[in-house]
Each structure stands twice: as structure tokens, then as C-alpha cells.
Design a protein around this motif. Sequence first.
Motif, PDB file in Angstrom:
ATOM      1  N   ARG A  16       0.824  -1.199   0.000  1.00 29.65           N
ATOM      2  CA  ARG A  16       0.000   0.000   0.000  1.00 29.65           C
ATOM      3  C   ARG A  16       0.861   1.254   0.000  1.00 29.65           C
ATOM      4  O   ARG A  16       0.690   2.138  -0.822  1.00 29.65           O
ATOM      5  CB  ARG A  16      -0.944  -0.003   1.223  1.00 29.65           C
ATOM      6  N   THR A  17       1.828   1.323   0.907  1.00 30.80           N
ATOM      7  CA  THR A  17       2.589   2.564   1.039  1.00 30.80           C
ATOM      8  C   THR A  17       3.863   2.570   0.205  1.00 30.80           C
ATOM      9  O   THR A  17       4.418   3.619  -0.078  1.00 30.80           O
ATOM     10  CB  THR A  17       3.004   2.787   2.509  1.00 30.80           C
ATOM     11  N   GLY A  49       4.330   1.114  -4.557  1.00 33.12           N
ATOM     12  CA  GLY A  49       3.207   1.319  -3.646  1.00 33.12           C
ATOM     13  C   GLY A  49       2.014   1.881  -4.397  1.00 33.12           C
ATOM     14  O   GLY A  49       2.192   2.636  -5.359  1.00 33.12           O
ATOM     15  N   VAL A  50       0.802   1.502  -3.993  1.00 28.11           N
ATOM     16  CA  VAL A  50      -0.373   2.058  -4.675  1.00 28.11           C
ATOM     17  C   VAL A  50      -0.618   3.506  -4.256  1.00 28.11           C
ATOM     18  O   VAL A  50      -1.217   4.284  -4.993  1.00 28.11           O
ATOM     19  CB  VAL A  50      -1.652   1.221  -4.429  1.00 28.11           C
ATOM     20  N   GLU A  51      -0.151   3.879  -3.066  1.00 29.36           N
ATOM     21  CA  GLU A  51      -0.246   5.283  -2.669  1.00 29.36           C
ATOM     22  C   GLU A  51       0.950   6.040  -3.246  1.00 29.36           C
ATOM     23  O   GLU A  51       1.980   5.447  -3.563  1.00 29.36           O
ATOM     24  CB  GLU A  51      -0.245   5.398  -1.143  1.00 29.36           C
ATOM     25  N   THR A  94       0.716  -8.903  -4.454  1.00 33.41           N
ATOM     26  CA  THR A  94       0.315  -7.931  -3.444  1.00 33.41           C
ATOM     27  C   THR A  94       0.227  -8.593  -2.070  1.00 33.41           C
ATOM     28  O   THR A  94       0.096  -9.814  -1.967  1.00 33.41           O
ATOM     29  CB  THR A  94      -1.063  -7.318  -3.780  1.00 33.41           C
ATOM     30  N   ASP A  98      -7.124  -6.134  -0.592  1.00 34.12           N
ATOM     31  CA  ASP A  98      -7.517  -4.750  -0.872  1.00 34.12           C
ATOM     32  C   ASP A  98      -6.469  -4.053  -1.742  1.00 34.12           C
ATOM     33  O   ASP A  98      -6.794  -3.209  -2.580  1.00 34.12           O
ATOM     34  CB  ASP A  98      -7.770  -3.970   0.433  1.00 34.12           C
ATOM     35  N   VAL A  99      -5.198  -4.428  -1.567  1.00 42.00           N
ATOM     36  CA  VAL A  99      -4.157  -3.868  -2.438  1.00 42.00           C
ATOM     37  C   VAL A  99      -4.309  -4.431  -3.854  1.00 42.00           C
ATOM     38  O   VAL A  99      -4.210  -3.696  -4.850  1.00 42.00           O
ATOM     39  CB  VAL A  99      -2.748  -4.178  -1.876  1.00 42.00           C
ATOM     40  N   ASP A 102      -7.029  -2.593  -5.570  1.00 39.25           N
ATOM     41  CA  ASP A 102      -6.619  -1.246  -5.995  1.00 39.25           C
ATOM     42  C   ASP A 102      -5.799  -1.306  -7.284  1.00 39.25           C
ATOM     43  O   ASP A 102      -5.955  -0.466  -8.182  1.00 39.25           O
ATOM     44  CB  ASP A 102      -5.787  -0.561  -4.897  1.00 39.25           C
ATOM     45  N   THR A 116      -2.643 -12.065  -4.829  1.00 38.68           N
ATOM     46  CA  THR A 116      -2.248 -11.846  -3.441  1.00 38.68           C
ATOM     47  C   THR A 116      -1.227 -12.919  -3.069  1.00 38.68           C
ATOM     48  O   THR A 116      -1.132 -13.955  -3.740  1.00 38.68           O
ATOM     49  CB  THR A 116      -3.448 -11.966  -2.484  1.00 38.68           C
TER      50      THR A 116
ATOM     51  N   PRO B   3      -4.669   6.899  -3.035  1.00 35.71           N
ATOM     52  CA  PRO B   3      -4.131   6.289  -4.251  1.00 35.71           C
ATOM     53  C   PRO B   3      -4.350   7.216  -5.448  1.00 35.71           C
ATOM     54  O   PRO B   3      -5.288   8.018  -5.433  1.00 35.71           O
ATOM     55  CB  PRO B   3      -4.956   5.008  -4.414  1.00 35.71           C
TER      56      PRO B   3
END
Lengths: 471, 102
Positions: A16-17, A49-51, A94, A98-99, A102, A116, B3
Amino acid sequence: MSTAAHAPFRVLMVGRTGVFMAPVAERLMRLQLAERAIPLNAIRVVSAGVEVCDGKPMEVRSAEAITRHGGNPDGYVARTLNRALVDRADMIITARMDVHDDVVEQFPSAESRTFTISEIGHLYSEVAEMAPLAEHPGLLSRRRSAVAVDPDFDLDDEAYDDEQERRLFERIAFACDWLADVWAAIVPGAGAASGTGSARSTTVDIDAFGVAVRLVCDGDDPERLARAVGLVWSRLVRQDPREPEVTVHVSVLDRHEDRVGARRAGHLAYATIDEALHHLTSTVTVRAIDARAGQLVMLHAAAVALPDGRAVGFVAPSGTGKTTLARVLGAHFGYVTDETLAVDFRQRVFPYPKPLSIITDPELGMKEQWSADSLDLLPAPAQVRLTRLVLLERIPGRVGPPRFEGIPLLRGLAEVASQVSYLPRLPGKLHDLADLAEAVGGLVRLTYADAADVVGVVPALVAGEQGGGGR
Amino acid sequence: MKPPPPQPPLSLPADAVVTSRADDFLERDGEMLVLAGSHVYLLSPVAAEAMRVAWGGVPVAELQVALVEVFGKPSTGNIHEVLMAILAPLVDQGLMVHSSGR
């Protein structure tokens, strides 16, 4: 996407990050691959990261975890997931669903390549190890659409204390080690150590659908390993070995440090003979497939032959019953193969009666290897010719006898193509496949519940009947 | 931290040129089986027709006319949006590339 024969297989680890778990997965995966002497031009691992995280360093606790597990955290700079990274990736892994979601929401075309960590573990336990690495995402993805995967290995990055955090990183390290073992057994050049082995090494020569494979057994007790290999591969062992096209060095070593050393020297190294036999089945199969790319049509299919040499191939994804079917049919007809059906452009079959892999440890995805001889399967005749190609559809609980019927060529080929290794390297590509299908009278789909019921319809299939059986 | 936003849907001007790409293909009964890289796709008759028309490159407006000639106008929806919905998966899978038009 990699399409060349030996283009690097590109793996993208996504968190995620982009600064917590993803860098740990990236660096520990690289460490495990390096420890198995897998070159960068075979598998490349990056992370994102997706963010939005471009330019950030990884978290201190992540760097500490990497160092603690023997890796190198230096020089890491986070990257935000983007189109270029996704398009270049052959497989995207991932931490959890949830990742995954995304990633797929942003890049829908990546869906069939994105998994996953739980999906990787469970799906690999069932499928894909008998195919070149570049084909794994497709095989895993198709299997995913047919089974429910328990998310029990997903990695949660919330609400943890130091102990939970330590366990989290240990799970990443475990997953990297496990996955590196799977990949190390099948990358091009797997086990291709230089030299002929140690003074104690013992060789076993195998014929894998015409490919001469030499297994150089080494380690703590080379004789014992060679005996076990010879027993399991009994039907393919050559007493009059030719110059090998493929040489695989394999060692069984009790001490971890010895295995690390052997892997660095280019050996496949395992702790037990059972583990070695499990991975060797994949190694021999995939190295032989690599050797015949572009020369033979190689299908993920089981096959049996009548005494006169006429054979039926049963095409189905891994993990859907081919081995069970081959085992049952092989008591009545000549056992040709349970997994890799190799055919030339004149329908001549190159038998590959390899050991049958039967899952014995679902937790680790370990499969015990049973030789065709120990299972008393009938031998295939010397000359085998493909006369029927059948798409298998096993429906557990289905009532009634098996039924088969012809299917439109393109629809059938769309399914068959997904079960062909190195299709793009066939000289005629799809046309070669279509020619083969038409030469054997088109494609039929066989619907059945129990492998034992299929015995009775094999003669009709061989005879080329277009449909039959029960409802 | 949020995101990045999802990719926008495909939107091409009428004069953008689309061109089909494949390593091999087979046609039967209006359908098309396409090999691109290591992937195989079975295309519906309308997607297959779009691929056929666009082998040598064709402006979106001409492609739209060609598809309407074969299949008629869609019963619902904006015709250009319907065409974009047909082309989007082809572009996404690399079976069709496009220029941005004049």
C-alpha cells in the motif's frame, strides 16, 4: 510482458505505502534468488506502492528486517505504481486483497497477472510448476477462476505490536524462500552448474520426450539420491545414454549452509530426497519443454494409447484431474503421460511417462512422486500417434455416464491454446495448432465426474466418434 | 495518502487512427482467435470486424461507419461511446494501437 524465449521474468511486489512491506519483499526475494544463483536476466524483482510514494526511503523497521534476514536495504527509493511498471510486469504480487483490488481497479488489464500472496501460495500448490515460468501467471489465473482461495496468508499491516511486526516480516521471508525454491527449479538453466560434479557424484540419464536429460546427483549421499531418482523415473531411465542436451545438478544436503553453498555453485539443493524428487519433476519437464520450444506442440495434457499406437490426449489445466485420469486409464491403456503431451506436426507422439505427482502435504504444496512402474501402469507402444484431442471438463457430483461432443474449432482452440507451452515459437503459431486439431478430427469436450467412468468411452474417442455417452 | 485516480475510460477523437496488432490470427464464422505476445484472445464478431477493418490503420470515424454497415446502429447509447467500449479492451490488451489524430 515477456515474450522472448528467455527474456527476464519480471515480478512486481506491490504494497500500500511502498515503504513498508513492499521493499522487504523486494529485497528478500532478490536475496533468495541470488542465493540460488538465479541471474538477473532470468528473474527481476522490483516493488511499488499504490499510494503516492515516489522518492521516499523505506521505513527504518523495514530496513532493519531486511538486514536481520541477511538482505541489503541500501539504495531503496520508493516508486508509485504506474502504467509502465504494470505493463512491464509478468507477475504482480500484493500483500493482500484490498491492495490487489486497488491495482486491478487502476489497471484492469493487469487482473490476470495480479495475485495476493495467499493466492500465490495456494494456487502454486495445485498448478503451474510443470510449465515455463512465463506461462505461470496465466495458469494460476485460470485456476483462480475455478477455486476459492483462502486468504490465510494475506499480510495485515495494521494494529500490530513488535511481536506481530516480527512475525509479519518472517512470513514475508518464508514466502520469498518458498517461492524462490519453486522458481529456481524451473528457470532456464536450472541446476546447470559448471563441471561434471564432484568425485562422488552419480548420474542418471533420462529421456524426456526425446530430450536427453542428465541428472548429476550429489550431496551427502549421491548414491542414495541417484537410486531414488532412478526408481521414480524408472520408465524413462536410459541404459544407453546419449550426449545430454540438458544437464541438471541436484544435491541433497542436511546442513543449511551446505545447501546455500551448493545453490551458489548452480546446484538445485534440497534438505530431503522427497523434496528433491518433488522439484526435479518440474525441472526435468520444464527444461525438456525449453529444449523443444518451436519444434513440438507441447500440451498440458494427459494421454493414453491403444496397443496399435492410436492415442487420445486429454487437455486440462493443472490441478483439475489429469493425473488421476492418467492413473486410472493407465491400468487399461498404455500410459503416455499425465502432464506433457509432446506431438510433432505429423501427429507423432513422443511419450513422456513421467512420475505421477500426488499431493501429500497440502500445507507446503509437496507432491510425492510415484513411478509408472510402481503404479503398474501399462507401457505405451513404441510408436504412438495422436488420433484424438479432448478437452476435459470434470464436474464432481455430476450424475450419469461421461458425455462427449464436438465443439467449434476457434472456441476449442482458445481453450487449448492456453494449455500449450511456447505457442508463439511454433513456426505456424495458431495455424499449427489448428492444423493439429483438424488432423485429429476437430476438438471434443468430455464431461465426466469420475475418472473410472472414462475407461469405457476411450475406444469411441480413439475411433473418432463425434459425440456419445450419457446426458 | 490517497491512491492515484483510476485510469480514464478510452476517448479517441474521430480522426484518431487505430491500427490492429497481432502475431497471428484465425477466423471462423465471424469470430477471430488472436495471438498477441504469449496471450490468445477469442474475439466476438464485432471486435473481430473492428480488427479486420483496422489492420492497415483506419480513422475512428471510418471504423464507426464500417461497423454500422455490418452490424447496424446500436439500439441504445451514443454510437461513439459504444465504439469506444468496443475498442477499449482491444487497446488495453495491446491488440489495437492508436494515434491521437490531427
